[in-house]
Scaffold this motif. Sequence first.
Motif, PDB file in Angstrom:
ATOM      1  N   LEU A  14       0.857  -1.165   0.000  1.00  0.00           N
ATOM      2  CA  LEU A  14       0.000   0.000   0.000  1.00  0.00           C
ATOM      3  C   LEU A  14       0.900   1.223   0.000  1.00  0.00           C
ATOM      4  O   LEU A  14       1.713   1.371   0.900  1.00  0.00           O
ATOM      5  N   PRO A  15       0.780   2.090  -1.011  1.00  0.00           N
ATOM      6  CA  PRO A  15      -0.286   2.153  -1.985  1.00  0.00           C
ATOM      7  C   PRO A  15      -0.154   1.243  -3.186  1.00  0.00           C
ATOM      8  O   PRO A  15      -1.061   1.160  -4.003  1.00  0.00           O
ATOM      9  N   VAL A  16       0.973   0.579  -3.356  1.00  0.00           N
ATOM     10  CA  VAL A  16       1.124  -0.210  -4.559  1.00  0.00           C
ATOM     11  C   VAL A  16       0.252  -1.454  -4.531  1.00  0.00           C
ATOM     12  O   VAL A  16      -0.135  -1.984  -5.561  1.00  0.00           O
ATOM     13  N   SER A 332       3.200  14.351  -6.823  1.00  0.00           N
ATOM     14  CA  SER A 332       3.075  15.194  -5.630  1.00  0.00           C
ATOM     15  C   SER A 332       3.864  14.641  -4.454  1.00  0.00           C
ATOM     16  O   SER A 332       4.347  15.387  -3.605  1.00  0.00           O
ATOM     17  N   GLY A 333       3.979  13.305  -4.402  1.00  0.00           N
ATOM     18  CA  GLY A 333       4.614  12.644  -3.256  1.00  0.00           C
ATOM     19  C   GLY A 333       3.638  12.232  -2.187  1.00  0.00           C
ATOM     20  O   GLY A 333       4.021  11.666  -1.163  1.00  0.00           O
ATOM     21  N   ILE A 334       2.342  12.486  -2.415  1.00  0.00           N
ATOM     22  CA  ILE A 334       1.306  12.198  -1.415  1.00  0.00           C
ATOM     23  C   ILE A 334       0.620  10.879  -1.722  1.00  0.00           C
ATOM     24  O   ILE A 334       0.236  10.621  -2.871  1.00  0.00           O
ATOM     25  N   GLU A 335       0.453  10.045  -0.712  1.00  0.00           N
ATOM     26  CA  GLU A 335      -0.374   8.847  -0.791  1.00  0.00           C
ATOM     27  C   GLU A 335      -1.509   9.012   0.214  1.00  0.00           C
ATOM     28  O   GLU A 335      -1.262   9.261   1.400  1.00  0.00           O
ATOM     29  N   ILE A 382      -3.384  12.069   4.599  1.00  0.00           N
ATOM     30  CA  ILE A 382      -2.089  11.733   4.004  1.00  0.00           C
ATOM     31  C   ILE A 382      -1.490  10.566   4.794  1.00  0.00           C
ATOM     32  O   ILE A 382      -1.151  10.704   5.965  1.00  0.00           O
ATOM     33  N   ALA A 383      -1.406   9.410   4.133  1.00  0.00           N
ATOM     34  CA  ALA A 383      -0.893   8.206   4.794  1.00  0.00           C
ATOM     35  C   ALA A 383       0.619   8.115   4.689  1.00  0.00           C
ATOM     36  O   ALA A 383       1.295   7.684   5.622  1.00  0.00           O
ATOM     37  N   GLU A 384       1.159   8.502   3.548  1.00  0.00           N
ATOM     38  CA  GLU A 384       2.596   8.495   3.314  1.00  0.00           C
ATOM     39  C   GLU A 384       2.949   9.731   2.502  1.00  0.00           C
ATOM     40  O   GLU A 384       2.159  10.179   1.668  1.00  0.00           O
ATOM     41  N   GLY A 399      -0.726  12.450   8.259  1.00  0.00           N
ATOM     42  CA  GLY A 399      -1.761  12.800   9.231  1.00  0.00           C
ATOM     43  C   GLY A 399      -2.582  14.006   8.841  1.00  0.00           C
ATOM     44  O   GLY A 399      -3.686  14.207   9.369  1.00  0.00           O
ATOM     45  N   ASP A 400      -2.076  14.848   7.925  1.00  0.00           N
ATOM     46  CA  ASP A 400      -2.862  15.984   7.456  1.00  0.00           C
ATOM     47  C   ASP A 400      -4.096  15.478   6.708  1.00  0.00           C
ATOM     48  O   ASP A 400      -4.006  14.554   5.895  1.00  0.00           O
TER      49      ASP A 400
END
Length: 451
Positions: A14-16, A332-335, A382-384, A399-400
């Motif tokens: 996760l996310p993959v 973005s770098g956001i998961e 945001i998990a990762e 956490g955001d």
Amino acid sequence: MQLFVLNIDKKLILPVLLVFFSFFYLSAQSGFRLISDKDYHTVKFRLISNLIVLPVEINGVELSFILDTGVNRPILFDLTSADSLKLENTETIYIRGLGEGEAIKAYRTRGNVMKVRGGVVNENEDLYLILDQYINFAPRLGIPIHGIIGFELFRDFVVEINYSRKRIRFYRPGTYKHKKCRRCETLPLDIIHNKPYLKADVDLNGRKGVEVKLLIDSGSSDALWIFEKENEGLITPKKHFEDFLGRGLSGSIYGDRARVEKLKIGKFELPETKVAFPDSISIQHLQNLNERDGSLGAEVLRRFNVTFDYHGKKITLRKNRYFKEAFKYNMSGIELQHNGIRVVKELESGIRRGQSGNSGNEGVSIRLDRLLKYTLHPAFEIAEIRQGSPAFLAGLRTGDVILSVNGKSTYRYSLPEVTEMLNVKEGKKIRLEVDRKDKVLKFSFELKKML
């Protein structure tokens, strides 16, 4: 209660979302069969993050399962929304997976009735139940996922997967006729320990046509994984970036992401294919490591309509409308994941009607009111977040909770839709409004193409 200890090739990426188990047979199974006298049964599926999600009924309760060519036994791992499901004849086992942690407890249950959307049934199925709260696909996919099913369906049928129409057909072995066409190619399939493998070629580090043997893993939403083997020329390219690849049963999985110059499967060529190189610690418990060079995931598979014939030991690929899509990395770098719910306050119009107060001129008075409505929606958290990514450098952190993207309130959209908003195109400016510990903060950054 009998105790077993099993080593399992299991990654919940996760996310993959790369997923594969390795169970050995402990008892004979009656197998799946078609309920009707027809030669095949058709089931519509949902395609989410490249993964096939099937409606599966267990002991009369309908659940959602991922179809995974890399899993040997049906696995249950999230029953929070299926409390009425009855499972009997249980025994304890222990499972060790990828990552650095310890083995986890699971339960084996026998004699279950399992149906795939009413047309395919096994009346004596063994299931494996994992109660670990971390083994849960729902937060990252945005819908409830209760388990995984794989080998037994492919063993008992010829399976035709149409990714374009989101349709799968289960054919009785011996009734399916392989079709010849210009856009198709049939390739040999090796079945090793109940898992399918094929050979492909990659152009990597300037070397052309490096042969690789790949596990076909429809339960991985990634494109390609390669295990580093220097003596075979399988080395991480200089142009790469480190990343969190996901979470396994025994902990987090890390590695490098890069691209191969070309992936060739039969006559089909896919340029600039995404590839991940997991680190040695993450794959230390992986079984049969010497029997393959990596895995072929669903981001490649969905570019074809695929027919699996385990009996004939062959696979047929037909390129579809997704074939020419470019392989994109997260810019973005956001998961994101669902994590709980939040209350959304909205204004809505209301109409009040009443009689006019003038007795000499009877009529109806109408007044428009603005009423407050409170609704509950999933929180997109945001998990990762990748170190050094545009979002990280802008100040965003795990956490955001994302409230809006470029002025669009996220509660109006699904998780995949919000994820797509964060990866539109290179150079796109992203403005985010987030909730961080009950404080609303604003951030902005530009999307940057990786590699």
